[in-house]
Design a protein around this motif. Structure first.
Motif, PDB file in Angstrom:
ATOM      1  N   SER A  17      10.903  27.584  -1.641  1.00  0.00           N
ATOM      2  CA  SER A  17      10.540  26.172  -1.523  1.00  0.00           C
ATOM      3  C   SER A  17      11.455  25.422  -0.566  1.00  0.00           C
ATOM      4  CB  SER A  17      10.591  25.495  -2.902  1.00  0.00           C
ATOM      5  OG  SER A  17      11.916  25.496  -3.402  1.00  0.00           O
ATOM      6  N   ILE A  18      10.928  24.293  -0.120  1.00  0.00           N
ATOM      7  CA  ILE A  18      11.691  23.310   0.653  1.00  0.00           C
ATOM      8  C   ILE A  18      11.545  21.976  -0.053  1.00  0.00           C
ATOM      9  CG2 ILE A  18      11.883  22.092   2.857  1.00  0.00           C
ATOM     10  CD1 ILE A  18      10.783  24.607   4.212  1.00  0.00           C
ATOM     11  N   THR A  19      12.641  21.271  -0.235  1.00  0.00           N
ATOM     12  CA  THR A  19      12.583  19.923  -0.792  1.00  0.00           C
ATOM     13  C   THR A  19      12.942  18.925   0.299  1.00  0.00           C
ATOM     14  OG1 THR A  19      14.832  20.267  -1.657  1.00  0.00           O
ATOM     15  CG2 THR A  19      13.011  20.462  -3.206  1.00  0.00           C
ATOM     16  N   LEU A  20      12.275  17.779   0.265  1.00  0.00           N
ATOM     17  CA  LEU A  20      12.478  16.747   1.273  1.00  0.00           C
ATOM     18  C   LEU A  20      12.479  15.383   0.596  1.00  0.00           C
ATOM     19  CD1 LEU A  20      12.596  15.874   4.298  1.00  0.00           C
ATOM     20  CD2 LEU A  20      10.090  15.836   4.264  1.00  0.00           C
ATOM     21  N   THR A  21      13.562  14.643   0.769  1.00  0.00           N
ATOM     22  CA  THR A  21      13.605  13.275   0.256  1.00  0.00           C
ATOM     23  C   THR A  21      13.162  12.320   1.359  1.00  0.00           C
ATOM     24  OG1 THR A  21      15.959  13.072   0.850  1.00  0.00           O
ATOM     25  CG2 THR A  21      15.434  13.781  -1.393  1.00  0.00           C
ATOM     26  N   VAL A  22      12.271  11.386   0.996  1.00  0.00           N
ATOM     27  CA  VAL A  22      11.682  10.465   1.969  1.00  0.00           C
ATOM     28  C   VAL A  22      11.850   9.039   1.470  1.00  0.00           C
ATOM     29  CG1 VAL A  22       9.549   9.725   3.098  1.00  0.00           C
ATOM     30  CG2 VAL A  22      10.017  12.178   2.775  1.00  0.00           C
ATOM     31  N   HIS A  46       6.625  26.456   0.083  1.00  0.00           N
ATOM     32  CA  HIS A  46       6.023  25.281  -0.549  1.00  0.00           C
ATOM     33  C   HIS A  46       6.968  24.090  -0.392  1.00  0.00           C
ATOM     34  CE1 HIS A  46       2.958  23.637  -3.377  1.00  0.00           C
ATOM     35  NE2 HIS A  46       3.901  22.715  -3.515  1.00  0.00           N
ATOM     36  N   LEU A  47       6.411  22.985   0.084  1.00  0.00           N
ATOM     37  CA  LEU A  47       7.187  21.768   0.310  1.00  0.00           C
ATOM     38  C   LEU A  47       7.011  20.806  -0.859  1.00  0.00           C
ATOM     39  CD1 LEU A  47       8.877  19.944   2.225  1.00  0.00           C
ATOM     40  CD2 LEU A  47       6.705  19.155   3.214  1.00  0.00           C
ATOM     41  N   TYR A  48       8.140  20.369  -1.431  1.00  0.00           N
ATOM     42  CA  TYR A  48       8.152  19.343  -2.471  1.00  0.00           C
ATOM     43  C   TYR A  48       8.817  18.093  -1.895  1.00  0.00           C
ATOM     44  CZ  TYR A  48       7.101  23.087  -5.805  1.00  0.00           C
ATOM     45  OH  TYR A  48       6.512  24.125  -6.472  1.00  0.00           O
ATOM     46  N   PHE A  67       0.487  21.721   7.588  1.00  0.00           N
ATOM     47  CA  PHE A  67       1.035  22.972   8.100  1.00  0.00           C
ATOM     48  C   PHE A  67       1.628  23.865   7.013  1.00  0.00           C
ATOM     49  CE2 PHE A  67       4.300  19.665   8.654  1.00  0.00           C
ATOM     50  CZ  PHE A  67       5.388  20.217   7.988  1.00  0.00           C
ATOM     51  N   MET A  68       1.716  23.358   5.773  1.00  0.00           N
ATOM     52  CA  MET A  68       2.229  24.160   4.663  1.00  0.00           C
ATOM     53  C   MET A  68       1.775  23.535   3.357  1.00  0.00           C
ATOM     54  SD  MET A  68       6.277  22.988   4.635  1.00  0.00           S
ATOM     55  CE  MET A  68       6.733  24.273   3.450  1.00  0.00           C
ATOM     56  N   PRO A  69       1.733  24.313   2.268  1.00  0.00           N
ATOM     57  CA  PRO A  69       1.431  23.743   0.954  1.00  0.00           C
ATOM     58  C   PRO A  69       2.443  22.665   0.595  1.00  0.00           C
ATOM     59  CG  PRO A  69       1.367  26.136   0.886  1.00  0.00           C
ATOM     60  CD  PRO A  69       1.953  25.769   2.207  1.00  0.00           C
ATOM     61  N   CYS A  70       1.978  21.599  -0.037  1.00  0.00           N
ATOM     62  CA  CYS A  70       2.842  20.437  -0.252  1.00  0.00           C
ATOM     63  C   CYS A  70       2.530  19.757  -1.571  1.00  0.00           C
ATOM     64  CB  CYS A  70       2.655  19.453   0.902  1.00  0.00           C
ATOM     65  SG  CYS A  70       3.605  17.930   0.755  1.00  0.00           S
ATOM     66  N   ASN A  94      12.431  23.671 -11.842  1.00  0.00           N
ATOM     67  CA  ASN A  94      11.717  23.741 -13.118  1.00  0.00           C
ATOM     68  C   ASN A  94      10.323  24.337 -12.959  1.00  0.00           C
ATOM     69  OD1 ASN A  94      13.848  22.644 -14.510  1.00  0.00           O
ATOM     70  ND2 ASN A  94      12.953  20.608 -14.731  1.00  0.00           N
ATOM     71  N   HIS A  95       9.782  24.273 -11.755  1.00  0.00           N
ATOM     72  CA  HIS A  95       8.449  24.821 -11.503  1.00  0.00           C
ATOM     73  C   HIS A  95       8.493  26.176 -10.807  1.00  0.00           C
ATOM     74  CE1 HIS A  95       7.167  20.851 -12.742  1.00  0.00           C
ATOM     75  NE2 HIS A  95       5.933  21.294 -12.784  1.00  0.00           N
ATOM     76  N   GLY A  96       9.592  26.888 -10.983  1.00  0.00           N
ATOM     77  CA  GLY A  96       9.615  28.302 -10.643  1.00  0.00           C
ATOM     78  C   GLY A  96      10.267  28.706  -9.352  1.00  0.00           C
ATOM     79  N   SER A  97      10.749  27.761  -8.571  1.00  0.00           N
ATOM     80  CA  SER A  97      11.360  28.144  -7.306  1.00  0.00           C
ATOM     81  C   SER A  97      12.598  29.010  -7.539  1.00  0.00           C
ATOM     82  CB  SER A  97      11.749  26.901  -6.503  1.00  0.00           C
ATOM     83  OG  SER A  97      12.299  27.272  -5.252  1.00  0.00           O
ATOM     84  N   GLU A  98      12.750  30.026  -6.699  1.00  0.00           N
ATOM     85  CA  GLU A  98      13.921  30.898  -6.772  1.00  0.00           C
ATOM     86  C   GLU A  98      14.925  30.600  -5.664  1.00  0.00           C
ATOM     87  OE1 GLU A  98      14.708  33.010  -9.094  1.00  0.00           O
ATOM     88  OE2 GLU A  98      12.854  32.744 -10.248  1.00  0.00           O
ATOM     89  N   ILE A  99      14.446  30.078  -4.558  1.00  0.00           N
ATOM     90  CA  ILE A  99      15.323  29.720  -3.443  1.00  0.00           C
ATOM     91  C   ILE A  99      14.794  28.429  -2.822  1.00  0.00           C
ATOM     92  CG2 ILE A  99      14.070  31.078  -1.713  1.00  0.00           C
ATOM     93  CD1 ILE A  99      17.908  30.808  -1.884  1.00  0.00           C
ATOM     94  N   ASN A 100      15.697  27.528  -2.457  1.00  0.00           N
ATOM     95  CA  ASN A 100      15.273  26.228  -1.952  1.00  0.00           C
ATOM     96  C   ASN A 100      16.096  25.823  -0.737  1.00  0.00           C
ATOM     97  OD1 ASN A 100      15.929  22.955  -2.212  1.00  0.00           O
ATOM     98  ND2 ASN A 100      13.764  23.513  -2.393  1.00  0.00           N
ATOM     99  N   ILE A 101      15.404  25.229   0.233  1.00  0.00           N
ATOM    100  CA  ILE A 101      16.056  24.595   1.377  1.00  0.00           C
ATOM    101  C   ILE A 101      15.958  23.092   1.166  1.00  0.00           C
ATOM    102  CG2 ILE A 101      16.073  24.319   3.879  1.00  0.00           C
ATOM    103  CD1 ILE A 101      14.506  26.998   4.022  1.00  0.00           C
TER     104      ILE A 101
END
Length: 289
Positions: A17-22, A46-48, A67-70, A94-101
């Motif tokens: 996953s990738i997390t992005l604060t906006v 997957h982008l959160y 361009f990616m699931p979001c 909490n929703h299953g991510s194992e690695i995050n950027i």
């Protein structure tokens, strides 16, 4: 926190996953997303997004991502520079991510960060690497472009401008100290100070860092901690990797990390290097993938 999940297929809720604060700076967000869309294999991640309220242009830019699931997390009230990152990271793991950027809306990234994160995922299964414990990987360094693109080393300092965190590190190291204000700057409430304090208290806890940066900050204005003149001084002439990779990533225990020494009182910057945190050299073999 109101949730809109753009991707309907359950199987796109990737372990990666990738997390992005906006927040409220669409001019930076556009460039952030443009660079993110050029990352190799980004469609397999997957982008959160943790979306703060109040800026419809930012909200629409997020809704338009194709361009990616979001998954967009609509905050019903502003969570701030500490609460919003925490909320989206907590939701992601909490929703299953194992690695995050982890990224913010004024950060642009190199096109190989997904390759890099998968290498890191295999290299650091929990937090042990050789004779040290790894807090996370920090993506930003003050590189000028002459550094080795494939080399990484241990560092006692980090920047919040892009992190790679695995599930174990989030649950056991990062999340437990996120809200700790018992540090050397008691009047400042900042998650980076909380994490720095955790590192300072543990001599064998370190971060990994590239010699050639994998991120740059473009947020010169309108941010919580923005100082345009300081930003210009810090970022002048800095470069990140622009090649898609993947590369033959490796640990260099003797590498020197590029380091720009800032003196904001007299507005000067001096480029130098600092030693990485030394590994136990006789154990310097790469773990099996």
């Amino acid at each position: 926190m109101h949730l809109q999940q753009k991707a309907s297929e359950k199987n796109v809720l990737s372990l990666n996953s990738i997390t992005l604060t906006v927040n409220n700076r669409p001019h930076y967000l556009r460039r952030c997303l443009q660079m993110l869309s050029q990352v190799s294999d980004i469609a397999n991640w997957h982008l959160y997004i943790g979306l703060e309220p109040g800026n419809e242009t930012c909200a629409q830019l997020c809704r338009d991502i194709a361009f990616m699931p979001c998954t967009i997390l609509y905050n019903s009230q502003s969570l701030g520079v500490r609460g919003n990152p925490y909320g989206v990271l907590q939701y992601t793991f909490n929703h299953g991510s194992e690695i995050n950027i982890y990224l913010e809306d004024d950060i642009i990234v190199s096109p190989d960060i997904c390759h890099l994160a998968l290498w890191y995922k295999q290299l650091v299964r929990e937090d042990k690497l050789f004779d040290v414990r790894i807090f996370f990987m920090s993506l930003f360094v003050t590189s000028k472009g002459t550094e080795a693109v494939n080399e990484f080393t241990a560092s006692e300092l980090f920047s919040p401008w892009g992190l790679i965190i695995n599930r174990y590190q989030w649950v056991n190291l990062v999340e437990p100290c996120w809200w700790n204000d018992n540090h050397n700057y008691p009047c400042e409430q900042d998650w980076t100070l909380s994490l720095s304090h955790r590192m300072n208290k543990n001599s064998n806890l370190t971060v990994l860092a590239p010699l050639l940066s994998r991120s740059l900050n473009i947020g010169r204005e309108d941010g919580e901690h923005s100082h345009p003149e300081r930003h210009d001084l810090l970022m002048k002439g800095l470069v990140m990797n622009l090649e898609p990779g993947p590369f033959d990533y490796k640990i260099n225990p003797k590498a020197k990390i590029p380091w720009r020494c800032m003196n904001y009182d007299i507005m000067t910057a001096v480029d130098t290097t600092r030693d990485g945190k030394i590994f136990e050299t006789e154990r310097m073999t790469t773990p099996e993938h």
